[in-house]
Design a protein around this motif. Structure first.
Motif, PDB file in Angstrom:
ATOM      1  N   ASP A  18       0.857  -1.176   0.000  1.00  0.00           N
ATOM      2  CA  ASP A  18       0.000   0.000   0.000  1.00  0.00           C
ATOM      3  C   ASP A  18       0.903   1.239   0.000  1.00  0.00           C
ATOM      4  OD1 ASP A  18      -2.166   1.669   0.173  1.00  0.00           O
ATOM      5  OD2 ASP A  18      -2.577   1.241   2.291  1.00  0.00           O
ATOM      6  N   GLU A  27       4.129   7.786   6.186  1.00  0.00           N
ATOM      7  CA  GLU A  27       2.841   7.136   5.933  1.00  0.00           C
ATOM      8  C   GLU A  27       3.041   5.695   5.440  1.00  0.00           C
ATOM      9  OE1 GLU A  27      -1.082   6.167   5.697  1.00  0.00           O
ATOM     10  OE2 GLU A  27      -0.166   7.844   6.756  1.00  0.00           O
ATOM     11  N   ALA A  30       3.955   3.546   8.358  1.00  0.00           N
ATOM     12  CA  ALA A  30       2.791   3.305   9.213  1.00  0.00           C
ATOM     13  C   ALA A  30       1.883   2.231   8.607  1.00  0.00           C
ATOM     14  CB  ALA A  30       2.016   4.605   9.429  1.00  0.00           C
ATOM     15  N   ARG A  31       1.684   2.286   7.302  1.00  0.00           N
ATOM     16  CA  ARG A  31       0.849   1.281   6.635  1.00  0.00           C
ATOM     17  C   ARG A  31       1.491  -0.104   6.740  1.00  0.00           C
ATOM     18  NH1 ARG A  31      -1.073   4.372   1.048  1.00  0.00           N
ATOM     19  NH2 ARG A  31      -2.108   6.120   2.105  1.00  0.00           N
ATOM     20  N   GLU A  33       3.573  -1.089   9.067  1.00  0.00           N
ATOM     21  CA  GLU A  33       3.452  -1.526  10.468  1.00  0.00           C
ATOM     22  C   GLU A  33       2.105  -2.199  10.702  1.00  0.00           C
ATOM     23  OE1 GLU A  33       5.854   1.512  13.371  1.00  0.00           O
ATOM     24  OE2 GLU A  33       4.033   2.274  12.428  1.00  0.00           O
ATOM     25  N   ARG A  34       1.050  -1.586  10.216  1.00  0.00           N
ATOM     26  CA  ARG A  34      -0.282  -2.176  10.393  1.00  0.00           C
ATOM     27  C   ARG A  34      -0.370  -3.529   9.686  1.00  0.00           C
ATOM     28  NH1 ARG A  34      -1.575   3.299   9.876  1.00  0.00           N
ATOM     29  NH2 ARG A  34      -2.094   3.153   7.657  1.00  0.00           N
ATOM     30  N   ARG A  35       0.192  -3.616   8.502  1.00  0.00           N
ATOM     31  CA  ARG A  35       0.150  -4.869   7.736  1.00  0.00           C
ATOM     32  C   ARG A  35       0.918  -5.979   8.447  1.00  0.00           C
ATOM     33  NH1 ARG A  35       2.297  -5.783   1.530  1.00  0.00           N
ATOM     34  NH2 ARG A  35       2.373  -8.035   1.691  1.00  0.00           N
ATOM     35  N   ARG A  36       2.066  -5.637   9.024  1.00  0.00           N
ATOM     36  CA  ARG A  36       2.914  -6.640   9.671  1.00  0.00           C
ATOM     37  C   ARG A  36       2.604  -6.818  11.155  1.00  0.00           C
ATOM     38  NH1 ARG A  36       8.325  -5.653   9.778  1.00  0.00           N
ATOM     39  NH2 ARG A  36       8.810  -7.839   9.546  1.00  0.00           N
ATOM     40  N   SER A  37       1.773  -5.949  11.719  1.00  0.00           N
ATOM     41  CA  SER A  37       1.402  -5.998  13.145  1.00  0.00           C
ATOM     42  C   SER A  37       2.614  -5.918  14.059  1.00  0.00           C
ATOM     43  CB  SER A  37       0.585  -7.264  13.452  1.00  0.00           C
ATOM     44  OG  SER A  37      -0.587  -7.283  12.692  1.00  0.00           O
ATOM     45  N   ARG A  38       3.541  -5.036  13.700  1.00  0.00           N
ATOM     46  CA  ARG A  38       4.707  -4.792  14.561  1.00  0.00           C
ATOM     47  C   ARG A  38       5.305  -3.437  14.209  1.00  0.00           C
ATOM     48  NH1 ARG A  38       8.655  -8.644  15.265  1.00  0.00           N
ATOM     49  NH2 ARG A  38      10.468  -7.362  14.927  1.00  0.00           N
ATOM     50  N   PRO A  39       5.820  -2.735  15.209  1.00  0.00           N
ATOM     51  CA  PRO A  39       6.350  -1.389  14.970  1.00  0.00           C
ATOM     52  C   PRO A  39       7.652  -1.398  14.165  1.00  0.00           C
ATOM     53  CG  PRO A  39       6.571  -1.989  17.288  1.00  0.00           C
ATOM     54  CD  PRO A  39       5.841  -3.113  16.613  1.00  0.00           C
TER      55      PRO A  39
END
Length: 143
Positions: A18, A27, A30-31, A33-39
C-alpha cells in the motif's frame, strides 16, 4: 542483477504494498506496520567511515531501521526502503555487528536482537535483491 523471474517476483511484492501517492515515507511505514502488526522505528544516524549507510535491527517486538542522516531526503528514503526490502524478502542477517547494534539501541538487550542487516554495497546477492525491490517500491510511488 537478479534474474528476470526474481525481478518479476519483486515487482509483484511491490504491487501488493500500500504505497502512498505521492510517496510519504512516514505514511508508508505506518501502513507497513499495520500490515505486519509490529512497529518499525526509523532512526537517523551519522555513519562513521566503514559503517553501513543503513541498518535493520530486528528484535522480537520491533524492527529498527537506521539510515544515514547526512544525505538527501530522496537517498535517505531509498536507504530505508532498502532495509524494508530485506524485511519483506526474509533475509537472514549478519554476524559481528552486535556491538554496533547495542550502541544504536542501548534500550534493547543484545540477547533480544534477532538479526542485523547493513547496507554496505552490492557484492552480496541479498544486497542486490534488496536494492532491486527498494527501487521497484519507489517506482511504484510514481505510477
Amino acid at each position: 542483477m537478479p534474474g528476470k523471474s526474481k525481478t518479476a517476483r519483486y515487482a509483484a511484492i511491490a504491487r501488493e504494498l500500500d504505497i502512498p501517492v505521492p510517496f510519504d515515507l512516514v505514511e508508508f511505514t505506518a501502513r507497513l506496520e499495520r500490515r505486519r502488526s509490529r512497529p518499525i522505528m526509523l532512526r537517523p544516524f551519522t555513519a562513521a567511515a566503514g559503517m553501513p549507510s543503513g541498518l535493520w535491527i530486528g528484535t522480537d517486538t520491533a524492527d529498527y531501521i537506521y539510515y544515514e542522516l547526512g544525505t538527501t531526503p530522496f537517498h535517505g528514503a531509498l536507504i530505508v526502503l532498502h532495509e524494508i526490502a530485506h524485511m519483506l524478502l526474509n533475509h537472514r542477517g549478519m554476524r559481528g555487528w552486535e556491538g554496533f547494534a547495542s550502541q544504536l539501541t542501548p534500550d534493547v538487550h543484545p540477547s533480544l536482537v534477532r538479526l542485523i542487516l547493513g547496507r554496505f554495497g552490492y557484492a552480496e546477492p541479498e544486497e542486490r535483491e534488496a536494492e532491486t525491490l527498494a527501487s521497484l517500491m519507489l517506482a511504484g510511488a510514481f505510477t
